[in-house]
Design a protein around this motif. Structure first.
Motif, short mmCIF file in Angstrom:
data_model
loop_
_atom_site.label_atom_id
_atom_site.label_comp_id
_atom_site.label_asym_id
_atom_site.label_seq_id
_atom_site.Cartn_x
_atom_site.Cartn_y
_atom_site.Cartn_z
N LEU A 59 0.83 -1.21 0.00
CA LEU A 59 0.00 0.00 0.00
C LEU A 59 0.86 1.25 0.00
CD1 LEU A 59 -2.95 -0.84 2.43
CD2 LEU A 59 -2.96 -0.73 -0.06
N ARG A 86 -0.50 -0.33 -8.40
CA ARG A 86 -1.55 -1.29 -8.65
C ARG A 86 -1.18 -2.56 -7.89
NH1 ARG A 86 -2.83 -3.76 -13.98
NH2 ARG A 86 -0.74 -3.14 -14.55
N VAL A 144 -6.34 -4.29 -7.51
CA VAL A 144 -6.76 -3.08 -6.80
C VAL A 144 -5.90 -1.93 -7.26
CG1 VAL A 144 -6.90 -1.98 -4.53
CG2 VAL A 144 -7.45 -4.40 -4.75
N ASN A 159 -4.29 1.43 -6.38
CA ASN A 159 -3.97 2.08 -5.11
C ASN A 159 -4.43 3.54 -5.12
OD1 ASN A 159 -3.03 2.33 -2.54
ND2 ASN A 159 -0.86 2.04 -3.06
N VAL A 180 -8.43 3.24 -0.92
CA VAL A 180 -8.22 1.80 -0.94
C VAL A 180 -8.71 1.16 0.36
CG1 VAL A 180 -5.88 1.78 0.00
CG2 VAL A 180 -6.56 0.04 -1.66
N ASP A 181 -9.33 -0.03 0.19
CA ASP A 181 -10.00 -0.65 1.33
C ASP A 181 -9.16 -1.82 1.85
OD1 ASP A 181 -11.61 -1.92 3.10
OD2 ASP A 181 -13.36 -2.07 1.75
N ILE A 188 -8.94 -6.02 1.03
CA ILE A 188 -7.73 -6.71 0.59
C ILE A 188 -7.42 -7.89 1.48
CG2 ILE A 188 -5.22 -6.47 0.34
CD1 ILE A 188 -5.68 -3.61 -0.57
#
Lengths: 503, 345
Positions: free
Chosen positions: A461, A466, A479, A481, A485-486, A490
């Motif tokens: 993160l 990506r 995902v 970034n 972002v969750d 993840i």
């Protein structure tokens, strides 16, 4: 369970372990009831392995105490731990292939008279123990003919028949197939019936719900909760306890990312990987995030041509993936997970290490040009800020972070356009970590691509544009970034929550 | 103990695996039979050493067994040491030094049993030196025993007077008459004591391998040293003991050879380490340790000796070393092929 009146199988009180500059385990107190499967969860770096090492005597706590069945327990090595009735199932297997199952089970505990082996009830006892937990294994079979999963069960039977009350299992399913996992769970449940307590460590949350009686959550070295799993409201509550705060994130969107796919992988498949497809763009930092055994290293090695996979890998329009030599020539460099054994020549100096991936650059029609080597060494030691008083220092004398920088320098010297970094900051201190992240960003800013294979959420993160999420050999989700972002999503995906929906 | 045969019935053993297992256990006996049959078919008429006609002749067989005594004595102990994952390259020098010591004792009037026992003590001491270098000083076994190969031979050469190549009768001293009979004259079934000592040593080591802690711990040490240590086994002690046993066996081999030759030759064990390795490999012992049988090495030694003696009569001398080397290559290669097959499963 019968454990209500009994004292707990194991309890810890105010347990703390300090390392220089880090408190790995911080005032942890909890108790484990007898004859239960007690799960231990937490993200990487939460303090699980340090805690386990204290339980097994491999490390001594800075402060705090441990109690086994009501009496004080202070192991100073693994032998003490075994005497105290605590056994560990190591990730690498410690069985002797050349001996039979029975011989392995009694190894070191044989009865003898004048050095001669004598028959004793021990043989019968271990055979019974083995039959009780896994009747399908023939005690007279040679261990070499058994599968990894069966060998693991031999070790469990050994621990159980040597009188262990508590068996610690650290990610025991990492190398097992689905059917073998089921069998191992059967073994663990039967162990529980024979009054053995199991401490079960796993990242796979499904396993914890299927198997566990209670769970202890650690986060940043602190004890968050210990409660029966029946009182845990599903994966989401567990994940919440594991993450707690919103994940610290210093990611800022980078401007040099292009849409120009430099690498296209299609349908990568081998014994672990299942039809993995993705692409990496020029100037981009992509992350591959997943648990141990999810397939990160396998993807890295496949891209580098170190392992054979089916599927196709196109790099700059050219087929690669058949050999490391071809990958290096095409401009791909790998920084392997095991830097001391795979990435670095520890018995060579910094100066000698840097050019090894591109020795042609040092050669003038076969004659070695030490001036180029010297220039390169000076250049990269300065550029990557490698802390050393001399470029002639042996690589083994450097700290983990500086060793990693030397490995990076090696790849940069080889003019790689795509850097594959497998766990780039494992065993690296915080300061060097930040520097390595800066190096990664500047490499990408220059138009190169970087793939980071990591089991640390904070890491992917923090630097990746990506992120590909892996679970059990397949690429589950992608995902982008950004600020929104969750992290819970993840974590849910990589711990086996398919479809990525939180309950 | 569970019955041995049920190993073959376990469900996970594939048919391939069973064939491999069978080959591993019994191929050595087929090889021995094949060698003897081949040699029997060769025409020996032209040579003096043998009776005319058949190799499978009473006197020829006794001849082969008689000269085999030193190697047969050494094979078992050497096997156990290699099973534990270690090696002793100094066995030839230990033999030579023991031969010299034994001959010196005999020539100076020490009676047979005393000279015999003292020489065995010397062998044990030399083995202990190897053990100390490897276990205490942690020198790699190959290097450590290469060093003692040189040291022991040096001592043996110093013990022999200037101008003579070996301890033998002369200068008023005489090798006693019993000296020769131990290794040469038939005592039972026409075979000398030295051969029967080799048989007894092998039997003792077969029992040690199958029935004692030493045998099991040697296999555990060679198979997985970490597992052995984690099981509370003192692997250092095991290795030390095995080096001493190899030392004693080498001393017995030295006695047998000096008795056969009627002299104490410091170089009488030269090349023995190669023969021992060859024998153990032919017997199917893994070079990496863990695996191997004393009895199979004994049979391997018989094969090598039959080949060596047989070759004396059939093949010109210049080719013999080459043929032995080829045999070693074949043994190493088949060993590798068999073990690779198993791990591939």
């Amino acid at each position: 369970m019968t454990g209500q009146q009994q004292s707990p199988a194991l309890s810890v009180e105010g347990l703390t372990k300090d390392y220089p500059g880090v408190r790995a385990v911080d005032d942890v107190s909890f108790a484990i009831e007898s004859s239960t499967v007690h799960c231990l969860v937490g993200e990487n770096g939460a303090g699980k392995s340090t805690l386990v090492k204290m339980l097994t005597g491999a490390l001594q706590p800075t402060t705090g105490s441990m109690t086994v069945r009501g009496s004080s327990y202070e192991p100073s090595n693994t032998k003490d731990a075994r005497a105290g009735g605590i056994a560990t199932l190591f990730q690498e297997l410690h069985v002797v292939d050349e001996l039979t199952v029975l011989e392995n089970l009694t190894l070191g505990m044989e009865q003898s008279r004048f050095g001669f082996l004598v028959k004793s009830d021990l043989d019968e006892r271990v055979v019974q123990t083995l039959a009780a937990i896994e009747p399908s294994i023939d005690p007279s079979a040679r261990v070499a003919s058994l599968s990894v999963a069966q060998k693991q069960i031999i070790e469990i039977a050994r621990a159980a028949s040597s009188g262990a009350n508590v068996i610690i299992m650290d990610e025991p399913t990492a190398a097992l197939s689905e059917r073998e996992v089921e069998r191992l769970f059967g073994v663990i449940r039967r162990l529980r019936e024979t009054d053995v307590t199991v401490i079960y460590i796993s990242h796979k949350l499904d396993e914890i719900f299927r198997l566990g009686d209670a769970v202890t959550v650690l986060r940043d070295g602190k004890h968050i909760a210990t409660k029966p799993l029946s009182e845990v409201a599903g994966r989401s509550e567990l994940i919440e306890m594991m993450i707690g705060r919103s994940v610290f994130q210093d990611y800022t969107p980078r401007t040099t990312v292009t849409d120009d796919a430099v690498l296209i992988a299609k349908g990568l498949t081998n014994t672990l990987l299942k039809d993995v497809s993705f692409d990496i763009n020029r100037g981009e930092i992509v992350g591959f995030y997943g648990l141990v055994g999810a397939g990160k290293t396998e993807i890295a090695r496949a891209l580098f041509g170190a392992d054979t996979v089916s599927g196709s890998i196109l790099f700059k329009g050219q087929e690669v993936g058949r050999s490391p030599k071809e990958a290096i020539a095409a401009g791909i460099a790998l920084v392997p997970e095991e830097r001391r054994t795979q990435g670095l020549f520890t018995s060579l100096t910094i100066r000698e290490n840097i050019p090894v991936m591109n020795l042609q650059r040092l050669s003038n029609r076969g004659v070695f040009r030490s001036s180029v080597e010297l220039e390169a060494a000076v250049e990269y030691v300065g550029k990557l800020n490698i802390a050393t008083n001399s470029i002639d220092k042996y690589a083994e004398k450097l700290s983990g972070g500086n060793q990693q920088k030397v490995v990076l320098a090696k790849c940069l010297f080889a003019d790689a356009d795509l850097l594959l970094l497998d766990e780039p900051t494992r065993g690296v201190d915080v300061g060097a970590k930040a520097e390595i992240y800066d190096i990664i960003r500047s490499v990408a800013d220059e138009g190169n691509s970087v793939a980071v294979f990591s089991s640390e959420l904070e890491e992917v993160l923090g630097i990746c544009d990506r992120i590909f999420l892996l679970f059990d050999g397949s690429l589950e989700a992608e995902v982008i970034n950004g600020a929104d972002v969750d992290a819970a999503y993840i974590l849910n995906v990589v711990t086996g929550g398919r479809e990525g929906v939180l309950q | 103990m569970m019955s041995q045969s049920s190993t073959l019935d376990q469900p996970s053993a594939t048919r391939d695996n069973r064939i491999t297992q069978f080959l591993r256990s019994y191929y050595i006996y087929f090889v021995l039979v094949a060698v003897v049959v081949l040699l029997s078919m060769a025409n020996l008429d032209k040579f003096d050493l043998f009776e005319r006609g058949n190799f499978l002749n009473h006197r020829n067989i006794i001849n082969v067994l008689r000269v085999s005594a030193p190697l047969l004595t050494l094979a078992g102990a050497f096997t156990l040491l290699m099973v534990s994952g270690y090696i002793d390259l100094s066995v030839g020098s230990t033999m030579g030094l023991s031969a010299v010591v034994y001959a010196m004792l005999a020539i100076n009037g020490v009676p047979f049993l005393a000279a015999f026992a003292l020489t065995m003590v010397v062998g044990a001491g030399l083995g202990a030196i190897n053990g100390l270098l490897v276990v205490r000083l942690k020198i790699t076994p190959v290097i450590a025993t290469l060093i003692t190969l040189s040291l022991f031979k040096g001592v043996a050469l110093l013990l022999v007077q200037d101008g003579v190549s070996a301890i033998k009768s002369g200068g008023g001293l005489k090798i006693p008459s019993w000296f020769n009979s131990y290794g040469r004259e038939g005592t039972l079934l026409g075979l000398p004591m030295a051969f029967w000592v080799a048989v007894v040593v092998t039997l003792v080591l077969v029992i040690a391998q199958n029935r004692t802690l030493l045998g099991k711990y040697a296999a555990a040490t060679g198979g997985n040293p970490t597992a052995a240590k984690l099981s509370g086994i003192n692997t250092g002690k095991i290795v030390m003991l095995l080096y001493v046993i190899v030392g004693v066996s080498a001393a017995l081999a030295g006695i047998a050879r000096s008795s056969f030759m009627s002299l104490g030759d410091p170089l009488s064990g030269d090349g023995m380490e190669l023969s021992a390795i060859l024998v153990v490999l032919i017997g199917g012992t893994a070079f990496s340790g863990g695996e191997g049988r004393v009895l199979r090495s004994f049979i391997g030694a018989l094969i090598i000796m039959a080949l060596t003696v047989g070759m004396l009569t059939i093949i010109p001398a210049y080719y013999q070393t080459l043929v032995l080397g080829a045999a070693l290559l074949a043994a190493a290669a088949s060993n590798h092929l068999i073990s690779r097959k198993e791990t591939a499963l």
